[in-house]
Motif scaffolding. Structure first.
Motif, mmCIF file in Angstrom:
data_model
loop_
_atom_site.group_PDB
_atom_site.id
_atom_site.type_symbol
_atom_site.label_atom_id
_atom_site.label_comp_id
_atom_site.label_asym_id
_atom_site.label_seq_id
_atom_site.Cartn_x
_atom_site.Cartn_y
_atom_site.Cartn_z
ATOM 1 N N SER A 185 -42.799 -75.961 -42.907
ATOM 2 C CA SER A 185 -41.754 -75.070 -43.222
ATOM 3 C C SER A 185 -41.106 -74.555 -42.200
ATOM 4 N N GLU A 186 -40.655 -75.158 -40.815
ATOM 5 C CA GLU A 186 -40.791 -74.145 -39.690
ATOM 6 C C GLU A 186 -39.449 -73.134 -39.976
ATOM 7 N N ASP A 187 -38.346 -72.924 -41.151
ATOM 8 C CA ASP A 187 -37.934 -72.442 -41.234
ATOM 9 C C ASP A 187 -37.788 -71.348 -41.274
ATOM 10 N N SER A 188 -39.106 -70.520 -42.841
ATOM 11 C CA SER A 188 -39.555 -69.538 -42.789
ATOM 12 C C SER A 188 -39.898 -69.021 -41.137
ATOM 13 N N LYS A 189 -40.661 -69.574 -41.074
ATOM 14 C CA LYS A 189 -42.385 -69.493 -40.403
ATOM 15 C C LYS A 189 -41.135 -68.512 -38.722
ATOM 16 N N GLN A 190 -40.762 -69.643 -38.559
ATOM 17 C CA GLN A 190 -39.499 -69.003 -37.210
ATOM 18 C C GLN A 190 -39.431 -67.159 -37.501
ATOM 19 N N PHE A 191 -39.164 -67.006 -38.431
ATOM 20 C CA PHE A 191 -38.664 -65.279 -39.487
ATOM 21 C C PHE A 191 -39.754 -64.980 -38.934
ATOM 22 N N TYR A 192 -41.124 -65.168 -38.738
ATOM 23 C CA TYR A 192 -42.448 -64.477 -38.863
ATOM 24 C C TYR A 192 -42.636 -64.479 -37.791
ATOM 25 N N ARG A 193 -43.102 -65.580 -36.675
ATOM 26 C CA ARG A 193 -43.139 -65.490 -35.876
ATOM 27 C C ARG A 193 -42.174 -64.619 -34.658
ATOM 28 N N ALA A 194 -41.012 -64.775 -35.146
ATOM 29 C CA ALA A 194 -40.188 -63.844 -34.697
ATOM 30 C C ALA A 194 -40.826 -62.216 -34.907
ATOM 31 N N PHE A 195 -40.440 -61.545 -35.589
ATOM 32 C CA PHE A 195 -41.033 -60.344 -36.484
ATOM 33 C C PHE A 195 -42.642 -59.990 -35.666
ATOM 34 N N TYR A 196 -43.760 -61.015 -35.442
ATOM 35 C CA TYR A 196 -45.279 -60.512 -35.272
ATOM 36 C C TYR A 196 -44.474 -60.148 -33.737
ATOM 37 N N GLN A 197 -43.578 -61.047 -32.404
ATOM 38 C CA GLN A 197 -43.286 -61.049 -31.354
ATOM 39 C C GLN A 197 -43.203 -60.052 -31.382
ATOM 40 N N TYR A 198 -42.402 -59.633 -31.715
ATOM 41 C CA TYR A 198 -41.185 -58.071 -31.526
ATOM 42 C C TYR A 198 -41.731 -56.530 -32.727
ATOM 43 N N ARG A 199 -43.457 -57.296 -32.658
ATOM 44 C CA ARG A 199 -43.857 -55.982 -33.585
ATOM 45 C C ARG A 199 -42.884 -55.441 -34.155
ATOM 46 N N GLY A 200 -42.165 -56.190 -35.431
ATOM 47 C CA GLY A 200 -41.989 -55.475 -36.854
ATOM 48 C C GLY A 200 -40.444 -55.080 -36.598
ATOM 49 N N ASN A 201 -39.628 -55.323 -35.647
ATOM 50 C CA ASN A 201 -38.199 -55.430 -35.084
ATOM 51 C C ASN A 201 -37.825 -56.156 -34.721
ATOM 52 N N HIS A 202 -37.309 -57.367 -35.707
ATOM 53 C CA HIS A 202 -36.884 -57.944 -36.275
ATOM 54 C C HIS A 202 -36.379 -58.025 -38.047
ATOM 55 N N GLN A 203 -35.041 -58.720 -37.767
ATOM 56 C CA GLN A 203 -34.715 -58.780 -39.337
ATOM 57 C C GLN A 203 -33.259 -60.021 -39.371
ATOM 58 N N ALA A 204 -33.608 -60.026 -40.111
ATOM 59 C CA ALA A 204 -32.280 -61.993 -40.478
ATOM 60 C C ALA A 204 -30.842 -61.325 -41.195
ATOM 61 N N ILE A 205 -30.321 -61.601 -40.539
ATOM 62 C CA ILE A 205 -29.066 -60.237 -40.810
ATOM 63 C C ILE A 205 -27.751 -62.195 -41.451
ATOM 64 N N PRO A 206 -27.474 -61.159 -42.385
ATOM 65 C CA PRO A 206 -26.672 -61.779 -43.470
ATOM 66 C C PRO A 206 -25.858 -62.245 -43.238
ATOM 67 N N ILE A 207 -24.932 -64.206 -43.064
ATOM 68 C CA ILE A 207 -23.663 -64.175 -42.829
ATOM 69 C C ILE A 207 -23.034 -64.815 -44.378
ATOM 70 N N PHE A 208 -22.324 -64.035 -44.258
ATOM 71 C CA PHE A 208 -21.558 -64.348 -46.268
ATOM 72 C C PHE A 208 -20.564 -65.231 -45.925
ATOM 73 N N THR A 209 -20.239 -65.981 -44.353
ATOM 74 C CA THR A 209 -19.764 -67.576 -44.262
ATOM 75 C C THR A 209 -20.277 -68.550 -44.677
ATOM 76 N N PRO A 210 -20.331 -69.312 -45.633
ATOM 77 C CA PRO A 210 -21.433 -70.066 -46.129
ATOM 78 C C PRO A 210 -21.135 -71.087 -45.021
ATOM 79 N N VAL A 211 -22.372 -72.299 -45.293
ATOM 80 C CA VAL A 211 -22.608 -73.605 -44.796
ATOM 81 C C VAL A 211 -23.052 -74.701 -46.098
ATOM 82 N N SER A 212 -21.832 -76.084 -45.911
ATOM 83 C CA SER A 212 -21.931 -76.531 -46.530
ATOM 84 C C SER A 212 -23.602 -77.441 -46.500
#
Length: 551
Positions: free
Chosen positions: A331-358
């Motif tokens: 699960s490299e996709d969700s792990k990517q979020f957590y790695r950034a979250f802890y690398q930046y000591r909690g200062n990381h967020q996923a910004i929703p982009i509402f133009t989709p991908v198919s």
């Protein structure tokens, strides 16, 4: 670092919790049937409330997507060259708007005003390049060509786009031939097309997407270094081979990126719509595809909970900071979020982009192949619980560096979410009957008489959510292929009665399967999902489907 014993404890905990939740009603039905009966009533009430709330978030997410698809994001990006002018334009629009549109314009205006007052960190959009990594294994030329054609049809300047075809050495000559043909077809269209071939058999790596895109990311970094580009001027999108970005996607990401003062500490998460081949797949697979898209739409309206899933975009600066992708997980996709979250000591967020991908829904060569591939895909997604020990490791390691809330929130949500995923559908379907079927004495009580009726009445109200889901589904459908008659549309309508079955077969069961394997130390490898296409949609057709529905 966790000790081996501690790691095994955290690997065992999710599965042990889920099995306890599932087995306890059987045991307690013999010794305390009244308690189980009242628990089921409370549980069903909770899920009724949750279903109605999520239905509201789904509608809200759809409105967000409608709005995003109406906006010319490239024009918005160009307006950032004059921040004061953009601010005045948004303020004028805000005063003319009402309701939801007014709220969104106010939020956007506030963001622009904040950036206008910080000229030192403003970024010129004309310096922003997009590198798009497509992870390719044995996908056909038609699949990959459709994805690059979608990039070509985007409205972002093509001379600012670099395509990276990330191949696997173990895929053999077929993948190389596809890449060579792609380069020939799209020669001169983009700023460049890079082809990377990830070597097979590297020690310490899992044969998975993460290892492939890690290698591609390293090669991209060398490419950027050779040209002297700044890392924070390069946005990197990581897509599966079948991903078709909508026409406005890259411009929308750019706009959100340059207006965010914390841009390096953010990732950008589009809504995935699994509708490229939605008319071709069996009924139950369609439900799974829609359900997956709906969950991401719901989570996008709750950005404080949003975690990266499948397609995602980050700056190259962020990727370099966190050392690209994890090479040893499924699960490299969700792990990517957590790695950034802890690398930046909690200062990381996923910004929703509402133009989709198919993307493609699961479709195999035969009906059985399709069902099997769907189960394997859902089990792989549920295998995201493999990140739980990592989150617990960081909970202890980051003590004193992060707040208690930041350290505990993601492990808690991960555990609660996966246990709920594994147990809820089964408890809803079977829980109300267990004390009646297993306890003869309880069967003759007044509570036993009313329990199934009350549970049925409570859960019948969840059909409100199913009706909402059906309406939204019809708004997202691509045009019906000519080879299918109107009966196919009727089938699309009637399929929603199978939601309870789908929730068990492709929800609870693969989730408990994944948790049990982790609990027993039977670790999963990466399985590439089989995706066939009986009908080929041009990327513009898929994109215009959404646009035409919301304009």
């Amino acid at each position: 670092m966790l000790t081996p014993a501690a790691r095994r404890f955290w690997e065992i905990l999710p599965g042990a919790t889920s099995w306890t939740v599932l087995v306890a009603p059987f045991i307690l039905s013999f010794i305390w049937p009244e308690g189980i009966a009242y628990f089921i009533i409370v549980f069903d009430t909770y899920w009724l409330t949750k279903a109605l709330v999520m239905g509201g978030h789904l509608v809200f997410g759809y409105y967000h997507m409608q709005r995003a698809m109406r906006i010319d994001w490239l024009e918005r990006v160009r307006q950032t060259e004059d921040m004061e002018g953009l601010s005045n334009d948004l303020l004028r629009r805000f005063h003319l708007a009402r309701g939801f549109e007014a709220r969104r314009l106010k939020e956007e205006w506030e963001q622009v005003e904040a950036m206008r007052r910080m000229p030192a960190i403003q970024k010129d959009w004309r310096q922003v390049r997009h590198a798009v990594i497509y992870a390719i294994y044995k996908e056909s030329f038609e699949v990959v060509e459709g994805s690059l054609r979608a990039c070509f049809e985007s409205n972002y300047p093509k001379n600012k786009m670099i395509i990276v075809l990330a191949l696997e050495e173990r895929a053999g000559a077929q993948a190389v031939a596809v890449a060579e043909k792609i380069k020939e077809v799209f020669d001169g269209v983009f700023a460049d097309i890079l082809v990377t071939i990830h070597p097979d058999g590297i020690i310490g790596e899992l044969k998975a997407k993460g290892a492939n895109v890690y290698y591609a990311g390293q090669e991209l970094k060398k490419y950027v270094d050779a040209r002297g580009w700044q890392y924070d001027d390069v946005m990197v999108s990581c897509f599966d081979a079948d991903t078709l970005p909508s026409r406005q996607y890259f411009a929308n990401v750019t706009y959100n990126y340059i207006l965010n003062p914390e841009r390096t500490f953010r990732s950008y998460q589009p809504i995935p719509l699994f509708n490229n081949n939605i008319w071709d797949v069996p009924v139950i697979n369609r439900l799974v595809a829609f359900g997956s898209s709906y969950w991401q739409m719901i989570e996008s309206t709750r950005p404080h909970r949003l975690v990266n899933f499948s397609s995602q975009t980050m700056s190259l600066k962020t990727l370099v900071d966190i050392d690209f992708w994890d090479r040893a997980v499924v699960s490299e996709d969700s792990k990517q979020f957590y790695r950034a979250f802890y690398q930046y000591r909690g200062n990381h967020q996923a910004i929703p982009i509402f133009t989709p991908v198919s993307m493609d829904a699961v479709l195999g060569r035969t009906y059985w192949d399709t069902l099997k591939a769907q189960y394997i895909q859902k089990r792989r997604w549920a295998w995201g619980i493999e990140n739980f020990p990592y989150a617990m490791e960081k909970f202890f390691a980051m003590q004193g560096l992060m707040t208690l809330k930041d350290r505990i929130i993601h492990p808690f949500r991960m555990l609660e979410g996966h246990v709920s995923w594994a147990t809820s559908s089964l408890l809803i379907a079977l829980g109300g009957w267990l004390p009646i079927l297993l306890n003869m004495d309880f069967r003759s009580s007044i509570l036993a008489y009313h329990l199934p009726v009350l549970a049925r009445d409570l859960l019948s109200l969840t059909w409100v959510g199913i009706i909402v889901s059906t309406i939204v589904a019809f708004q997202l459908l691509p045009p019906r292929p000519a080879k299918y008659g109107k009966i196919k549309t009727v089938e699309m309508l009637l399929m929603w009665v199978m939601v309870p079955i789908s929730g068990i077969i492709f929800g609870s069961i693969p989730a408990i399967d994944a948790e049990t394997r982790l609990m027993l130390g039977k670790y999963l490898g990466f399985h590439v999902t089989e995706k066939e296409r009986k009908t080929t949609f041009a990327p513009s057709v898929v994109d215009k489907t959404v646009v035409s529905r919301v304009s």
